[in-house]
Design a protein around this motif. Structure first.
Motif, mmCIF file in Angstrom:
data_model
loop_
_atom_site.group_PDB
_atom_site.id
_atom_site.type_symbol
_atom_site.label_atom_id
_atom_site.label_comp_id
_atom_site.label_asym_id
_atom_site.label_seq_id
_atom_site.Cartn_x
_atom_site.Cartn_y
_atom_site.Cartn_z
ATOM 1 N N GLY A 2 0.378 15.041 10.622
ATOM 2 C CA GLY A 2 0.535 16.149 11.549
ATOM 3 C C GLY A 2 -0.792 16.837 11.808
ATOM 4 O O GLY A 2 -1.812 16.531 11.190
ATOM 5 N N PRO A 3 -0.804 17.802 12.719
ATOM 6 C CA PRO A 3 -2.044 18.534 13.006
ATOM 7 C C PRO A 3 -2.512 19.305 11.769
ATOM 8 O O PRO A 3 -1.704 19.877 11.039
ATOM 9 C CB PRO A 3 -1.634 19.489 14.130
ATOM 10 N N ILE A 4 -3.813 19.313 11.538
ATOM 11 C CA ILE A 4 -4.417 20.020 10.414
ATOM 12 C C ILE A 4 -5.285 21.143 10.969
ATOM 13 O O ILE A 4 -6.061 20.936 11.912
ATOM 14 C CB ILE A 4 -5.247 19.062 9.542
ATOM 15 N N GLU A 5 -5.161 22.322 10.396
ATOM 16 C CA GLU A 5 -5.946 23.464 10.863
ATOM 17 C C GLU A 5 -7.415 23.266 10.530
ATOM 18 O O GLU A 5 -7.770 22.593 9.553
ATOM 19 C CB GLU A 5 -5.453 24.754 10.202
ATOM 20 N N GLU A 6 -8.269 23.891 11.329
ATOM 21 C CA GLU A 6 -9.711 23.856 11.085
ATOM 22 C C GLU A 6 -10.014 24.378 9.674
ATOM 23 O O GLU A 6 -9.465 25.375 9.232
ATOM 24 C CB GLU A 6 -10.435 24.701 12.129
ATOM 25 N N ARG A 7 -10.893 23.651 8.966
ATOM 26 C CA ARG A 7 -11.334 23.952 7.602
ATOM 27 C C ARG A 7 -10.220 23.838 6.567
ATOM 28 O O ARG A 7 -10.347 24.315 5.443
ATOM 29 C CB ARG A 7 -12.017 25.318 7.519
ATOM 30 N N LYS A 8 -9.124 23.185 6.944
ATOM 31 C CA LYS A 8 -8.059 22.883 5.987
ATOM 32 C C LYS A 8 -8.073 21.394 5.681
ATOM 33 O O LYS A 8 -8.701 20.597 6.385
ATOM 34 C CB LYS A 8 -6.693 23.290 6.539
ATOM 35 N N GLU A 9 -7.390 21.005 4.610
ATOM 36 C CA GLU A 9 -7.315 19.597 4.249
ATOM 37 C C GLU A 9 -6.028 19.308 3.498
ATOM 38 O O GLU A 9 -5.390 20.206 2.952
ATOM 39 C CB GLU A 9 -8.522 19.166 3.396
ATOM 40 N N ILE A 10 -5.655 18.022 3.507
ATOM 41 C CA ILE A 10 -4.554 17.498 2.708
ATOM 42 C C ILE A 10 -5.145 16.424 1.815
ATOM 43 O O ILE A 10 -5.933 15.587 2.278
ATOM 44 C CB ILE A 10 -3.445 16.904 3.604
ATOM 45 N N LYS A 11 -4.794 16.441 0.528
ATOM 46 C CA LYS A 11 -5.316 15.460 -0.409
ATOM 47 C C LYS A 11 -4.176 14.578 -0.909
ATOM 48 O O LYS A 11 -3.234 15.064 -1.538
ATOM 49 C CB LYS A 11 -6.042 16.147 -1.562
ATOM 50 N N ALA A 12 -4.280 13.294 -0.582
ATOM 51 C CA ALA A 12 -3.255 12.324 -0.950
ATOM 52 C C ALA A 12 -3.748 11.461 -2.105
ATOM 53 O O ALA A 12 -4.915 11.039 -2.122
ATOM 54 C CB ALA A 12 -2.909 11.448 0.247
ATOM 55 N N GLU B 235 0.836 -1.199 0.000
ATOM 56 C CA GLU B 235 0.000 0.000 0.000
ATOM 57 C C GLU B 235 0.870 1.248 0.000
ATOM 58 O O GLU B 235 1.947 1.268 0.602
ATOM 59 C CB GLU B 235 -0.916 0.029 1.232
ATOM 60 N N SER B 236 0.394 2.290 -0.649
ATOM 61 C CA SER B 236 1.130 3.552 -0.672
ATOM 62 C C SER B 236 0.175 4.699 -0.944
ATOM 63 O O SER B 236 -0.947 4.505 -1.428
ATOM 64 C CB SER B 236 2.228 3.528 -1.745
ATOM 65 N N LEU B 237 0.612 5.904 -0.621
ATOM 66 C CA LEU B 237 -0.087 7.141 -0.948
ATOM 67 C C LEU B 237 0.918 8.101 -1.569
ATOM 68 O O LEU B 237 2.130 7.981 -1.335
ATOM 69 C CB LEU B 237 -0.686 7.784 0.313
ATOM 70 N N VAL B 238 0.401 9.043 -2.331
ATOM 71 C CA VAL B 238 1.249 10.101 -2.874
ATOM 72 C C VAL B 238 0.865 11.402 -2.194
ATOM 73 O O VAL B 238 -0.268 11.877 -2.341
ATOM 74 C CB VAL B 238 1.095 10.219 -4.399
ATOM 75 N N VAL B 239 1.791 11.962 -1.400
ATOM 76 C CA VAL B 239 1.552 13.191 -0.646
ATOM 77 C C VAL B 239 2.528 14.252 -1.125
ATOM 78 O O VAL B 239 3.747 14.051 -1.056
ATOM 79 C CB VAL B 239 1.698 12.959 0.869
ATOM 80 N N ASP B 240 1.993 15.349 -1.631
ATOM 81 C CA ASP B 240 2.840 16.435 -2.149
ATOM 82 C C ASP B 240 3.849 15.920 -3.176
ATOM 83 O O ASP B 240 5.020 16.339 -3.190
ATOM 84 C CB ASP B 240 3.570 17.148 -1.011
ATOM 85 N N GLY B 241 3.398 14.992 -4.025
ATOM 86 C CA GLY B 241 4.240 14.485 -5.100
ATOM 87 C C GLY B 241 5.207 13.393 -4.695
ATOM 88 O O GLY B 241 5.941 12.878 -5.539
ATOM 89 N N THR B 242 5.208 13.007 -3.416
ATOM 90 C CA THR B 242 6.122 11.975 -2.925
ATOM 91 C C THR B 242 5.345 10.736 -2.522
ATOM 92 O O THR B 242 4.348 10.825 -1.805
ATOM 93 C CB THR B 242 6.917 12.494 -1.712
ATOM 94 N N THR B 243 5.817 9.563 -2.970
ATOM 95 C CA THR B 243 5.180 8.298 -2.591
ATOM 96 C C THR B 243 5.612 7.913 -1.185
ATOM 97 O O THR B 243 6.811 7.884 -0.875
ATOM 98 C CB THR B 243 5.559 7.189 -3.577
ATOM 99 N N VAL B 244 4.629 7.645 -0.329
ATOM 100 C CA VAL B 244 4.932 7.276 1.051
ATOM 101 C C VAL B 244 4.402 5.872 1.313
ATOM 102 O O VAL B 244 3.369 5.457 0.771
ATOM 103 C CB VAL B 244 4.328 8.284 2.051
ATOM 104 N N THR B 245 5.118 5.133 2.164
ATOM 105 C CA THR B 245 4.719 3.778 2.563
ATOM 106 C C THR B 245 4.903 3.659 4.072
ATOM 107 O O THR B 245 5.455 4.547 4.734
ATOM 108 C CB THR B 245 5.568 2.718 1.852
ATOM 109 N N GLY B 246 4.425 2.523 4.635
ATOM 110 C CA GLY B 246 4.590 2.294 6.067
ATOM 111 C C GLY B 246 3.813 3.295 6.891
ATOM 112 O O GLY B 246 2.656 3.612 6.600
ATOM 113 N N ARG B 247 4.446 3.849 7.923
ATOM 114 C CA ARG B 247 3.787 4.812 8.802
ATOM 115 C C ARG B 247 3.990 6.216 8.261
ATOM 116 O O ARG B 247 5.124 6.627 7.987
ATOM 117 C CB ARG B 247 4.337 4.713 10.219
#
Length: 260
Positions: free
Chosen positions: A77-87, A61-73
């Motif tokens: 981090g903390p996300i501000e109210e009404r903000k989001e991160i899209k992986a 399994e993997s995700l792409v976050v900010d153009g980088t492929t991440v695996t494992g853990r």
């Protein structure tokens, strides 16, 4: 305002709404807590706590976050109210966000049933009668306004820089406004006597441009739009402040979605 200008604006708005990773593509709403949980339509096991959202991705399994492929853990981090991160995940997007003080995950898939059946939103014919002059009256200091949400029991807190006063057929009216996305702009959430009849019952949204030096603003109700909760149960949309329930029929802007 010409009909063609309104048509161009509304067509662009519809394209954004029907984007393959837009809100109609959401397939679920999942509330995170300290207990690990697997989420349908998304990879990994998810938790949240004082240090923010964490996903544990299994082998393969993997995700792409900010153009980088991440695996494992991976710690978002903390996300501000009404903000989001899209992986990214294959042809899908996994939205990790904070709403009403809670961390959530919402998978967005291009083959979402809601998106696949969407055929556009009807609207009133544009009319210059609903392009109104208004006056911005600032609050000093700005007020913190708590409103309800489309999700029962959830609350949102917005900063209100003031209100906009205007008239319709000689009737003085006002809308409490919140800060808009662009600096200096406003957002007004409201209902009126068309709500639940020809327009969505819970809320409508009107974006208002910055005031001039004298506080003058223009309210173009032809551009009143539905919020995501008009289309899907997976939304956490805010409800209007009580004072924004207008005692008139605003026969302008978007109407009930065809498949609410």
């Amino acid at each position: 305002m010409s009909t063609q200008q309104w048509n161009d604006w509304h067509e662009a708005h519809e394209r954004r709404r029907a984007d393959k990773h837009g809100f109609l593509a959401v397939t679920g709403l999942y509330w995170l807590g300290p207990d690990p949980q697997r989420i349908p339509d998304a990879p990994g096991t998810w938790t949240t706590g004082p240090d923010g959202v964490v996903v544990e991705l299994d082998g393969g399994e993997s995700l792409v976050v900010d153009g980088t492929t991440v695996t494992g853990r991976y710690a978002f981090g903390p996300i501000e109210e009404r903000k989001e991160i899209k992986a990214g995940w294959g042809d899908a997007v996994i939205e990790v966000a904070r709403r009403g003080g809670y961390d959530i995950v919402r998978p967005r898939h291009p083959d979402s049933p809601i998106l696949k059946k969407y055929n556009g939103t009807p609207a009133y014919a544009p009319s210059d009668a609903w392009v109104l002059d208004g006056r911005f009256v600032p609050s000093d200091p700005p007020r913190q306004v708590t409103v309800g949400a489309a999700v029962e029991g959830l609350e949102h807190v917005y900063e209100s820089p003031g209100r906009v006063e205007f008239e319709v057929n000689g009737t003085p009216l006002a809308l409490t406004v919140f800060n808009g996305i662009a600096a200096g702009t406003f957002q007004a959430l409201f209902t009126d006597e068309t709500s639940g009849v020809t327009t969505y019952a819970a809320n409508r949204n009107l974006n208002i441009g910055p005031p001039d030096a004298d506080g003058h603003v223009v309210l173009d109700f032809n551009r009143a739009t539905n919020l995501p909760c008009a289309y899907t149960e997976f939304a956490t949309c805010p409800l209007p402040p009580a004072e924004n329930r207008l005692p008139i029929a605003v026969e302008a802007g978007e109407q009930y979605p065809p498949n609410p």
